[in-house]
Structures are given as structure tokens and as C-alpha cells.
Design a protein around this motif. Structure first.
Motif, PDB file in Angstrom:
ATOM      1  N   ARG A   6      -1.153  -1.349   8.697  1.00 18.46           N
ATOM      2  CA  ARG A   6      -0.709  -0.010   8.839  1.00 18.46           C
ATOM      3  C   ARG A   6       0.790   0.239   8.586  1.00 18.46           C
ATOM      4  NH1 ARG A   6      -2.446   4.726  11.144  1.00 18.46           N
ATOM      5  NH2 ARG A   6      -1.113   6.164  12.029  1.00 18.46           N
ATOM      6  N   LEU A   7       1.086   1.510   7.924  1.00 22.24           N
ATOM      7  CA  LEU A   7       2.426   1.648   7.323  1.00 22.24           C
ATOM      8  C   LEU A   7       3.047   2.494   8.695  1.00 22.24           C
ATOM      9  CD1 LEU A   7       4.786   1.810   5.632  1.00 22.24           C
ATOM     10  CD2 LEU A   7       3.939   3.745   4.382  1.00 22.24           C
ATOM     11  N   LEU A   8       4.310   2.160   8.996  1.00 26.35           N
ATOM     12  CA  LEU A   8       5.018   3.048   9.872  1.00 26.35           C
ATOM     13  C   LEU A   8       6.259   3.455   9.492  1.00 26.35           C
ATOM     14  CD1 LEU A   8       5.398   4.082  12.914  1.00 26.35           C
ATOM     15  CD2 LEU A   8       6.390   1.600  13.534  1.00 26.35           C
ATOM     16  N   GLU A   9       6.553   4.645   9.128  1.00 25.22           N
ATOM     17  CA  GLU A   9       7.716   5.159   8.605  1.00 25.22           C
ATOM     18  C   GLU A   9       8.414   5.912   9.694  1.00 25.22           C
ATOM     19  OE1 GLU A   9       5.585   7.299   5.313  1.00 25.22           O
ATOM     20  OE2 GLU A   9       7.167   6.684   4.450  1.00 25.22           O
ATOM     21  N   CYS A  10       9.688   5.466   9.864  1.00 23.31           N
ATOM     22  CA  CYS A  10      10.626   5.973  10.934  1.00 23.31           C
ATOM     23  C   CYS A  10      11.856   6.154  10.332  1.00 23.31           C
ATOM     24  CB  CYS A  10      10.531   5.169  12.083  1.00 23.31           C
ATOM     25  SG  CYS A  10      11.767   5.735  13.468  1.00 23.31           S
ATOM     26  N   GLY A  11      12.610   7.238   9.910  1.00 26.15           N
ATOM     27  CA  GLY A  11      13.792   7.238   9.469  1.00 26.15           C
ATOM     28  C   GLY A  11      13.840   6.491   8.135  1.00 26.15           C
ATOM     29  N   PHE A  39      13.435   3.540   7.667  1.00 26.57           N
ATOM     30  CA  PHE A  39      12.554   2.117   7.945  1.00 26.57           C
ATOM     31  C   PHE A  39      11.115   2.352   7.493  1.00 26.57           C
ATOM     32  CE2 PHE A  39      15.961   1.803  11.079  1.00 26.57           C
ATOM     33  CZ  PHE A  39      16.112   0.365  10.766  1.00 26.57           C
ATOM     34  N   ARG A  40      10.545   1.570   6.593  1.00 27.17           N
ATOM     35  CA  ARG A  40       9.197   1.439   6.511  1.00 27.17           C
ATOM     36  C   ARG A  40       8.649   0.162   6.798  1.00 27.17           C
ATOM     37  NH1 ARG A  40       6.899   4.702   2.327  1.00 27.17           N
ATOM     38  NH2 ARG A  40       5.902   2.962   1.662  1.00 27.17           N
ATOM     39  N   ILE A  41       7.810   0.000   7.728  1.00 29.59           N
ATOM     40  CA  ILE A  41       7.186  -1.246   8.502  1.00 29.59           C
ATOM     41  C   ILE A  41       5.980  -1.215   8.257  1.00 29.59           C
ATOM     42  CG2 ILE A  41       7.510  -2.285  10.694  1.00 29.59           C
ATOM     43  CD1 ILE A  41      10.338  -1.635   9.924  1.00 29.59           C
ATOM     44  N   ALA A  42       5.402  -2.421   7.994  1.00 28.61           N
ATOM     45  CA  ALA A  42       4.197  -2.870   7.872  1.00 28.61           C
ATOM     46  C   ALA A  42       3.765  -3.521   9.349  1.00 28.61           C
ATOM     47  CB  ALA A  42       3.758  -3.858   6.700  1.00 28.61           C
ATOM     48  N   VAL A  43       2.854  -2.775   9.825  1.00 29.07           N
ATOM     49  CA  VAL A  43       2.254  -3.444  11.233  1.00 29.07           C
ATOM     50  C   VAL A  43       0.936  -4.032  11.352  1.00 29.07           C
ATOM     51  CG1 VAL A  43       1.899  -2.719  13.639  1.00 29.07           C
ATOM     52  CG2 VAL A  43       3.780  -1.501  12.127  1.00 29.07           C
ATOM     53  N   PHE A  44       0.597  -5.030  11.692  1.00 30.36           N
ATOM     54  CA  PHE A  44      -0.531  -5.957  11.717  1.00 30.36           C
ATOM     55  C   PHE A  44      -0.709  -6.252  13.096  1.00 30.36           C
ATOM     56  CE2 PHE A  44       1.021  -6.520   7.619  1.00 30.36           C
ATOM     57  CZ  PHE A  44       0.013  -6.280   6.780  1.00 30.36           C
ATOM     58  N   ARG A  45      -2.011  -6.107  13.666  1.00 28.85           N
ATOM     59  CA  ARG A  45      -2.607  -6.899  14.736  1.00 28.85           C
ATOM     60  C   ARG A  45      -3.426  -7.855  14.325  1.00 28.85           C
ATOM     61  NH1 ARG A  45      -5.063  -3.801  20.089  1.00 28.85           N
ATOM     62  NH2 ARG A  45      -4.623  -5.774  21.424  1.00 28.85           N
ATOM     63  N   THR A  46      -3.210  -9.011  15.080  1.00 29.28           N
ATOM     64  CA  THR A  46      -3.868 -10.384  14.728  1.00 29.28           C
ATOM     65  C   THR A  46      -4.533 -10.767  16.316  1.00 29.28           C
ATOM     66  OG1 THR A  46      -2.189 -11.868  14.977  1.00 29.28           O
ATOM     67  CG2 THR A  46      -2.625 -11.083  12.842  1.00 29.28           C
ATOM     68  N   ALA A  47      -4.968 -11.822  16.417  1.00 31.67           N
ATOM     69  CA  ALA A  47      -5.727 -12.405  17.428  1.00 31.67           C
ATOM     70  C   ALA A  47      -4.463 -12.961  18.524  1.00 31.67           C
ATOM     71  CB  ALA A  47      -6.593 -13.702  17.120  1.00 31.67           C
ATOM     72  N   ASP A  48      -3.257 -13.278  17.827  1.00 30.84           N
ATOM     73  CA  ASP A  48      -1.896 -13.836  18.705  1.00 30.84           C
ATOM     74  C   ASP A  48      -1.112 -12.394  18.793  1.00 30.84           C
ATOM     75  OD1 ASP A  48      -1.159 -13.480  16.096  1.00 30.84           O
ATOM     76  OD2 ASP A  48      -0.082 -15.236  16.367  1.00 30.84           O
ATOM     77  N   HIS A  84       9.823  -8.660  -4.238  1.00 32.14           N
ATOM     78  CA  HIS A  84       9.556  -8.971  -5.459  1.00 32.14           C
ATOM     79  C   HIS A  84       9.917  -7.660  -6.510  1.00 32.14           C
ATOM     80  CE1 HIS A  84       6.666 -10.217  -9.063  1.00 32.14           C
ATOM     81  NE2 HIS A  84       7.689 -10.752  -9.387  1.00 32.14           N
ATOM     82  N   ARG A  85       8.512  -6.789  -6.248  1.00 31.88           N
ATOM     83  CA  ARG A  85       8.860  -5.515  -7.051  1.00 31.88           C
ATOM     84  C   ARG A  85       8.200  -4.466  -6.037  1.00 31.88           C
ATOM     85  NH1 ARG A  85       7.238  -7.290 -13.206  1.00 31.88           N
ATOM     86  NH2 ARG A  85       8.764  -8.813 -13.399  1.00 31.88           N
ATOM     87  N   THR A  86       8.673  -4.717  -4.810  1.00 25.03           N
ATOM     88  CA  THR A  86       8.572  -3.535  -3.984  1.00 25.03           C
ATOM     89  C   THR A  86       6.896  -3.164  -3.664  1.00 25.03           C
ATOM     90  OG1 THR A  86       8.573  -1.493  -5.434  1.00 25.03           O
ATOM     91  CG2 THR A  86      10.545  -2.413  -4.857  1.00 25.03           C
ATOM     92  N   GLY A  87       5.955  -4.091  -3.858  1.00 22.89           N
ATOM     93  CA  GLY A  87       4.715  -3.859  -3.445  1.00 22.89           C
ATOM     94  C   GLY A  87       4.525  -3.357  -1.899  1.00 22.89           C
ATOM     95  N   PRO A  88       3.718  -2.718  -1.597  1.00 20.48           N
ATOM     96  CA  PRO A  88       3.521  -2.306  -0.035  1.00 20.48           C
ATOM     97  C   PRO A  88       2.564  -3.422   0.651  1.00 20.48           C
ATOM     98  CG  PRO A  88       1.931  -1.304  -1.188  1.00 20.48           C
ATOM     99  CD  PRO A  88       2.460  -2.088  -2.305  1.00 20.48           C
ATOM    100  N   LEU A  89       3.328  -4.103   1.605  1.00 23.47           N
ATOM    101  CA  LEU A  89       2.847  -5.123   2.347  1.00 23.47           C
ATOM    102  C   LEU A  89       1.842  -4.629   3.372  1.00 23.47           C
ATOM    103  CD1 LEU A  89       5.832  -7.660   2.898  1.00 23.47           C
ATOM    104  CD2 LEU A  89       4.013  -7.647   1.122  1.00 23.47           C
ATOM    105  N   SER A  90       1.979  -3.379   3.666  1.00 22.88           N
ATOM    106  CA  SER A  90       0.947  -2.873   4.756  1.00 22.88           C
ATOM    107  C   SER A  90      -0.373  -2.715   3.930  1.00 22.88           C
ATOM    108  CB  SER A  90       1.505  -1.614   5.148  1.00 22.88           C
ATOM    109  OG  SER A  90       1.484  -0.668   4.034  1.00 22.88           O
ATOM    110  N   GLU A  91      -0.294  -2.708   2.843  1.00 24.27           N
ATOM    111  CA  GLU A  91      -1.690  -2.573   2.211  1.00 24.27           C
ATOM    112  C   GLU A  91      -2.412  -4.030   1.714  1.00 24.27           C
ATOM    113  OE1 GLU A  91      -1.611   0.282  -1.191  1.00 24.27           O
ATOM    114  OE2 GLU A  91      -0.439   1.530  -0.099  1.00 24.27           O
ATOM    115  N   GLY A  92      -1.271  -5.073   1.951  1.00 19.62           N
ATOM    116  CA  GLY A  92      -1.962  -6.365   1.791  1.00 19.62           C
ATOM    117  C   GLY A  92      -3.023  -7.087   2.770  1.00 19.62           C
ATOM    118  N   THR A  93      -3.390  -8.256   2.691  1.00 19.34           N
ATOM    119  CA  THR A  93      -4.218  -9.000   3.267  1.00 19.34           C
ATOM    120  C   THR A  93      -4.066  -9.960   3.820  1.00 19.34           C
ATOM    121  OG1 THR A  93      -5.114 -10.207   1.192  1.00 19.34           O
ATOM    122  CG2 THR A  93      -6.224  -8.264   1.293  1.00 19.34           C
TER     123      THR A  93
END
Ligand code: FES
Length: 103
Positions: free
Chosen positions: A10-15, A17-26, A37-46
Motif C-alpha cells: 500500500r502506498l502511504l504519502e505523507c508530505g 515521503f512516499r512509503i511502501a507499506v507491507f504486512r507479512t506473517a512476521d 533504478h528508474r523510480t518504479g513504485p515498490l508498493s505495486e511490487g510483489t
């Protein structure tokens, strides 16, 4: 912050900051959304759980980053910044520094 679906970011934008947030088992993980590399959006990554840890794969060209350390598993020496995440009874919080460039 609404929770992302399991295994999704999920993308979190605050001022500035552009932060990719993930929830995993841990737990929760937060890292810069912008791939060095070329500014890809990690929040849309797998996510991939590997013997080296949980990696997020950039959707643009496939570079992978460790969710915990931010280290790039594809190109040595590259990394993204990670941020502490706190969860309590009131919600989930990403702890941001005063400035985007603070180390
Ligand atoms: S932009 Fe992320 S791998 Fe190219």
C-alpha cells in the motif's frame, strides 16, 4: 491506515515521503516507495519469501529489495530506506524522520 491485502503493498504519502507499506506473517514493513533504478513504485511490487528473507520485486524491471533491511538483492550496493512501524490498539504507524534525507 487501512490495511493492505495480505501479500500486497500500500502506498502511504505523507508530505515529501512516499512509503511502501507491507504486512507479512512476521509483521509490518515500510520502505521507500521509489525504486532507485528508474523510480518504479515498490508498493505495486510483489512479495517473495526466500531463504534470504522476504523480498519485494519492483514491477518495472524486477529488482528485488529485502523488506527488513532495504538492501537490494539484485544489484550490490543499492538499497532503499526502511522505516520503523509501530502497531498499538489505536492503529498502525510508520515512524518518519523529520526530513526525507535524514539517515
Ligand atoms: S525501476 Fe525498479 S527495477 Fe527498474
Amino acid at each position: 491506515m487501512p490495511e493492505p491485502a495480505a501479500g500486497a503493498g500500500r502506498l502511504l504519502e505523507c508530505g515529501e515521503f512516499r512509503i511502501a507499506v507491507f504486512r507479512t506473517a512476521d509483521g509490518w514493513h515500510a520502505l521507500d516507495d521509489t525504486c532507485p533504478h528508474r523510480t518504479g513504485p515498490l508498493s505495486e511490487g510483489t512479495l517473495d519469501v526466500t531463504a534470504r528473507g522476504t523480498l519485494v520485486t519492483c514491477p518495472f524491471h524486477g529488482w528485488q529489495f529485502d523488506l527488513v533491511t532495504g538492501a537490494c538483492a539484485t544489484v550490490r550496493g543499492k538499497r532503499v530506506r526502511t522505516y520503523p512501524v509501530r502497531e498499538d490498539a489505536t492503529g498502525v504507524y510508520v515512524v518518519l524522520p523529520d526530513e526525507p534525507d535524514d539517515a
